[in-house]
Design a protein around this motif. Sequence first.
Motif, PDB file in Angstrom:
ATOM      1  N   ALA A   1       0.823  -1.206   0.000  1.00 16.28           N
ATOM      2  CA  ALA A   1       0.000   0.000   0.000  1.00 16.28           C
ATOM      3  C   ALA A   1       0.860   1.260   0.000  1.00 16.28           C
ATOM      4  O   ALA A   1       0.534   2.247  -0.665  1.00 16.28           O
ATOM      5  N   ARG A   2       1.966   1.248   0.720  1.00 17.69           N
ATOM      6  CA  ARG A   2       2.869   2.403   0.712  1.00 17.69           C
ATOM      7  C   ARG A   2       3.502   2.597  -0.666  1.00 17.69           C
ATOM      8  O   ARG A   2       3.632   3.742  -1.145  1.00 17.69           O
ATOM      9  N   LYS A   3       3.865   1.533  -1.306  1.00 16.70           N
ATOM     10  CA  LYS A   3       4.424   1.627  -2.646  1.00 16.70           C
ATOM     11  C   LYS A   3       3.376   2.172  -3.620  1.00 16.70           C
ATOM     12  O   LYS A   3       3.699   2.984  -4.511  1.00 16.70           O
ATOM     13  N   PHE A   4       2.125   1.732  -3.459  1.00 21.66           N
ATOM     14  CA  PHE A   4       1.037   2.227  -4.306  1.00 21.66           C
ATOM     15  C   PHE A   4       0.847   3.735  -4.105  1.00 21.66           C
ATOM     16  O   PHE A   4       0.614   4.476  -5.067  1.00 21.66           O
ATOM     17  N   ALA A   5       0.953   4.205  -2.864  1.00 19.69           N
ATOM     18  CA  ALA A   5       0.791   5.634  -2.594  1.00 19.69           C
ATOM     19  C   ALA A   5       1.939   6.442  -3.189  1.00 19.69           C
ATOM     20  O   ALA A   5       1.729   7.557  -3.688  1.00 19.69           O
ATOM     21  N   MET A   6       3.167   5.906  -3.183  1.00 20.85           N
ATOM     22  CA  MET A   6       4.309   6.631  -3.748  1.00 20.85           C
ATOM     23  C   MET A   6       4.180   6.755  -5.266  1.00 20.85           C
ATOM     24  O   MET A   6       4.619   7.763  -5.850  1.00 20.85           O
ATOM     25  N   GLU A   7       3.588   5.781  -5.922  1.00 17.15           N
ATOM     26  CA  GLU A   7       3.409   5.852  -7.378  1.00 17.15           C
ATOM     27  C   GLU A   7       2.412   6.924  -7.783  1.00 17.15           C
ATOM     28  O   GLU A   7       2.441   7.406  -8.921  1.00 17.15           O
ATOM     29  N   ARG A   8       1.533   7.352  -6.873  1.00 17.31           N
ATOM     30  CA  ARG A   8       0.493   8.329  -7.184  1.00 17.31           C
ATOM     31  C   ARG A   8       0.599   9.570  -6.300  1.00 17.31           C
ATOM     32  O   ARG A   8      -0.404  10.211  -5.990  1.00 17.31           O
ATOM     33  N   ILE A   9       1.789   9.904  -5.925  1.00 18.02           N
ATOM     34  CA  ILE A   9       1.966  11.008  -4.998  1.00 18.02           C
ATOM     35  C   ILE A   9       1.638  12.347  -5.645  1.00 18.02           C
ATOM     36  O   ILE A   9       1.279  13.310  -4.966  1.00 18.02           O
ATOM     37  N   TRP A  10       1.716  12.421  -6.995  1.00 20.16           N
ATOM     38  CA  TRP A  10       1.457  13.670  -7.683  1.00 20.16           C
ATOM     39  C   TRP A  10       0.005  13.753  -8.188  1.00 20.16           C
ATOM     40  O   TRP A  10      -0.370  14.759  -8.779  1.00 20.16           O
ATOM     41  N   GLU A  11      -0.773  12.744  -7.967  1.00 21.70           N
ATOM     42  CA  GLU A  11      -2.161  12.783  -8.420  1.00 21.70           C
ATOM     43  C   GLU A  11      -3.017  13.539  -7.405  1.00 21.70           C
ATOM     44  O   GLU A  11      -2.880  13.355  -6.196  1.00 21.70           O
ATOM     45  N   THR A  12      -3.873  14.395  -7.928  1.00 20.60           N
ATOM     46  CA  THR A  12      -4.754  15.204  -7.061  1.00 20.60           C
ATOM     47  C   THR A  12      -6.187  14.680  -6.998  1.00 20.60           C
ATOM     48  O   THR A  12      -6.955  15.088  -6.114  1.00 20.60           O
ATOM     49  N   GLU A  13      -6.550  13.813  -7.920  1.00 23.85           N
ATOM     50  CA  GLU A  13      -7.911  13.279  -7.908  1.00 23.85           C
ATOM     51  C   GLU A  13      -8.053  12.283  -6.763  1.00 23.85           C
ATOM     52  O   GLU A  13      -7.264  11.340  -6.636  1.00 23.85           O
ATOM     53  N   LYS A  14      -9.096  12.465  -5.962  1.00 21.24           N
ATOM     54  CA  LYS A  14      -9.304  11.613  -4.800  1.00 21.24           C
ATOM     55  C   LYS A  14     -10.323  10.521  -5.127  1.00 21.24           C
ATOM     56  O   LYS A  14     -11.132  10.642  -6.028  1.00 21.24           O
ATOM     57  N   ALA A  15     -10.219   9.455  -4.345  1.00 21.24           N
ATOM     58  CA  ALA A  15     -11.149   8.331  -4.525  1.00 21.24           C
ATOM     59  C   ALA A  15     -12.538   8.717  -4.044  1.00 21.24           C
ATOM     60  O   ALA A  15     -12.693   9.323  -2.972  1.00 21.24           O
ATOM     61  N   GLN A  16     -13.535   8.355  -4.813  1.00 21.52           N
ATOM     62  CA  GLN A  16     -14.927   8.618  -4.463  1.00 21.52           C
ATOM     63  C   GLN A  16     -15.575   7.341  -3.930  1.00 21.52           C
ATOM     64  O   GLN A  16     -15.240   6.236  -4.362  1.00 21.52           O
ATOM     65  N   PRO A  17     -16.495   7.480  -2.996  1.00 22.48           N
ATOM     66  CA  PRO A  17     -17.133   6.269  -2.448  1.00 22.48           C
ATOM     67  C   PRO A  17     -18.040   5.613  -3.482  1.00 22.48           C
ATOM     68  O   PRO A  17     -18.781   6.279  -4.204  1.00 22.48           O
ATOM     69  N   SER A  18     -17.954   4.308  -3.555  1.00 15.48           N
ATOM     70  CA  SER A  18     -18.793   3.494  -4.442  1.00 15.48           C
ATOM     71  C   SER A  18     -19.272   2.285  -3.651  1.00 15.48           C
ATOM     72  O   SER A  18     -18.522   1.730  -2.836  1.00 15.48           O
ATOM     73  N   THR A  19     -20.479   1.869  -3.902  1.00 14.53           N
ATOM     74  CA  THR A  19     -21.093   0.761  -3.161  1.00 14.53           C
ATOM     75  C   THR A  19     -21.206  -0.447  -4.067  1.00 14.53           C
ATOM     76  O   THR A  19     -21.743  -0.353  -5.168  1.00 14.53           O
ATOM     77  N   PHE A  20     -20.722  -1.595  -3.555  1.00 13.04           N
ATOM     78  CA  PHE A  20     -20.797  -2.859  -4.288  1.00 13.04           C
ATOM     79  C   PHE A  20     -21.164  -3.957  -3.292  1.00 13.04           C
ATOM     80  O   PHE A  20     -20.851  -3.872  -2.102  1.00 13.04           O
ATOM     81  N   ARG A  21     -21.807  -5.003  -3.798  1.00 15.92           N
ATOM     82  CA  ARG A  21     -22.237  -6.130  -2.974  1.00 15.92           C
ATOM     83  C   ARG A  21     -21.145  -7.191  -2.939  1.00 15.92           C
ATOM     84  O   ARG A  21     -20.578  -7.550  -3.990  1.00 15.92           O
ATOM     85  N   VAL A  22     -20.857  -7.692  -1.728  1.00 16.88           N
ATOM     86  CA  VAL A  22     -19.854  -8.737  -1.529  1.00 16.88           C
ATOM     87  C   VAL A  22     -20.410  -9.796  -0.596  1.00 16.88           C
ATOM     88  O   VAL A  22     -21.441  -9.602   0.060  1.00 16.88           O
ATOM     89  N   GLY A  23     -19.710 -10.930  -0.517  1.00 18.32           N
ATOM     90  CA  GLY A  23     -20.129 -12.036   0.329  1.00 18.32           C
ATOM     91  C   GLY A  23     -19.901 -11.772   1.803  1.00 18.32           C
ATOM     92  O   GLY A  23     -19.250 -10.801   2.200  1.00 18.32           O
ATOM     93  N   PRO A  24     -20.421 -12.657   2.678  1.00 21.82           N
ATOM     94  CA  PRO A  24     -20.327 -12.423   4.129  1.00 21.82           C
ATOM     95  C   PRO A  24     -18.904 -12.450   4.661  1.00 21.82           C
ATOM     96  O   PRO A  24     -18.565 -11.665   5.545  1.00 21.82           O
ATOM     97  N   SER A  25     -18.042 -13.339   4.146  1.00 20.35           N
ATOM     98  CA  SER A  25     -16.661 -13.405   4.655  1.00 20.35           C
ATOM     99  C   SER A  25     -15.878 -12.153   4.290  1.00 20.35           C
ATOM    100  O   SER A  25     -15.095 -11.633   5.103  1.00 20.35           O
ATOM    101  N   VAL A  26     -16.053 -11.641   3.077  1.00 15.97           N
ATOM    102  CA  VAL A  26     -15.369 -10.415   2.665  1.00 15.97           C
ATOM    103  C   VAL A  26     -15.915  -9.217   3.428  1.00 15.97           C
ATOM    104  O   VAL A  26     -15.169  -8.306   3.820  1.00 15.97           O
ATOM    105  N   LEU A  27     -17.215  -9.205   3.658  1.00 15.54           N
ATOM    106  CA  LEU A  27     -17.807  -8.110   4.423  1.00 15.54           C
ATOM    107  C   LEU A  27     -17.237  -8.060   5.839  1.00 15.54           C
ATOM    108  O   LEU A  27     -16.959  -6.984   6.372  1.00 15.54           O
ATOM    109  N   GLU A  28     -17.034  -9.207   6.424  1.00 12.91           N
ATOM    110  CA  GLU A  28     -16.435  -9.242   7.767  1.00 12.91           C
ATOM    111  C   GLU A  28     -14.987  -8.766   7.737  1.00 12.91           C
ATOM    112  O   GLU A  28     -14.542  -8.028   8.635  1.00 12.91           O
ATOM    113  N   TRP A  29     -14.246  -9.169   6.706  1.00 16.35           N
ATOM    114  CA  TRP A  29     -12.840  -8.760   6.618  1.00 16.35           C
ATOM    115  C   TRP A  29     -12.722  -7.250   6.431  1.00 16.35           C
ATOM    116  O   TRP A  29     -11.884  -6.593   7.065  1.00 16.35           O
TER     117      TRP A  29
END
Length: 299
Positions: free
Chosen positions: A223-251
């Motif tokens: 995750a830190r490496k991913f953030a360093m690759e996009r350190i100059w990007e100004t566009e922020k992530a927007q919330p999106s809703t998707f359906r997942v299974g119970p085990s993933v929802l718990e995680w």
Amino acid sequence: MADSKGRPKKKFKPAGAQLVQGLLAGADDVANRSWLGGGQGTPGADQDAAPAAPASDAAQPSPPPRAPQPRGGGAPPQAAVPVADPGPAPDAERDTPARPTTARTRASAATENNDRENAESLPRASPGAEQSAAAARPRRQRTTAHSGQHAAVQESFTHAKLHSSTWKAFGFRISPDVLALLKDRVNADRRSSGNTQLAIGHYLDAAFHQQPAELPPELIDMARKFAMERIWETEKAQPSTFRVGPSVLEWLSNLSVALQDAGFARKGSLIVSAIVQQFLRTLEAEGPMQRPEKQVKSP
């Protein structure tokens, strides 16, 4: 003295004596027929006269003979009214002898109360929890490029079809460039496999279902490496809703606490985006998704 025929002459009696004797005899006869004498004469002035019964052609039964009344006056004796036997009292009205309270009785009652309280305090599994436990899948370990990520997507798709009620919506924050790549991948697999029901939630469920329950340190490094690759990007992530299974929802629900324990708080968007990017790279290495072969059961 004798008359001319030789018969003795009757002695003269005055008329007053005969009249008095006749009056006395008549008075006795009236008294015997009157109400005071026991007859059926007119009642006294202090009693109400009964109305006369209407005339009827049918013969009326004769009234029963009345008991003789005393001559001295007074109220006539009343006939006794028969009283019905009330019968035995119902069970609810019967007096039940109270049982003496002993030390053994009090101890037994206390034991029953304790058992009832202990039974009520035990946790009860809700029907939704039992259904989620039945639909839960064993968590897989992280796979490599040659283990078949297409099969993981197809497994998530099958689970969503068979246990759709256990899949719930969850809010994701994925980097805009990664989310665009994910949408392109879903559309390409729809065309190559012919399965137009593939959705983004199936790919997210397949990607996060492979993650271990405990957050590994290498995932934070990714995750830190991913953030360093996009350190100059100004566009922020927007919330999106998707359906997942119970085990993933718990995680995903426990991810925020795990990041706080690891000293990487409020970085959940980087973790999610890094996992999805790695998953897309693995799918690209496998090539286009093909329609799964039908399994024919042997007789």
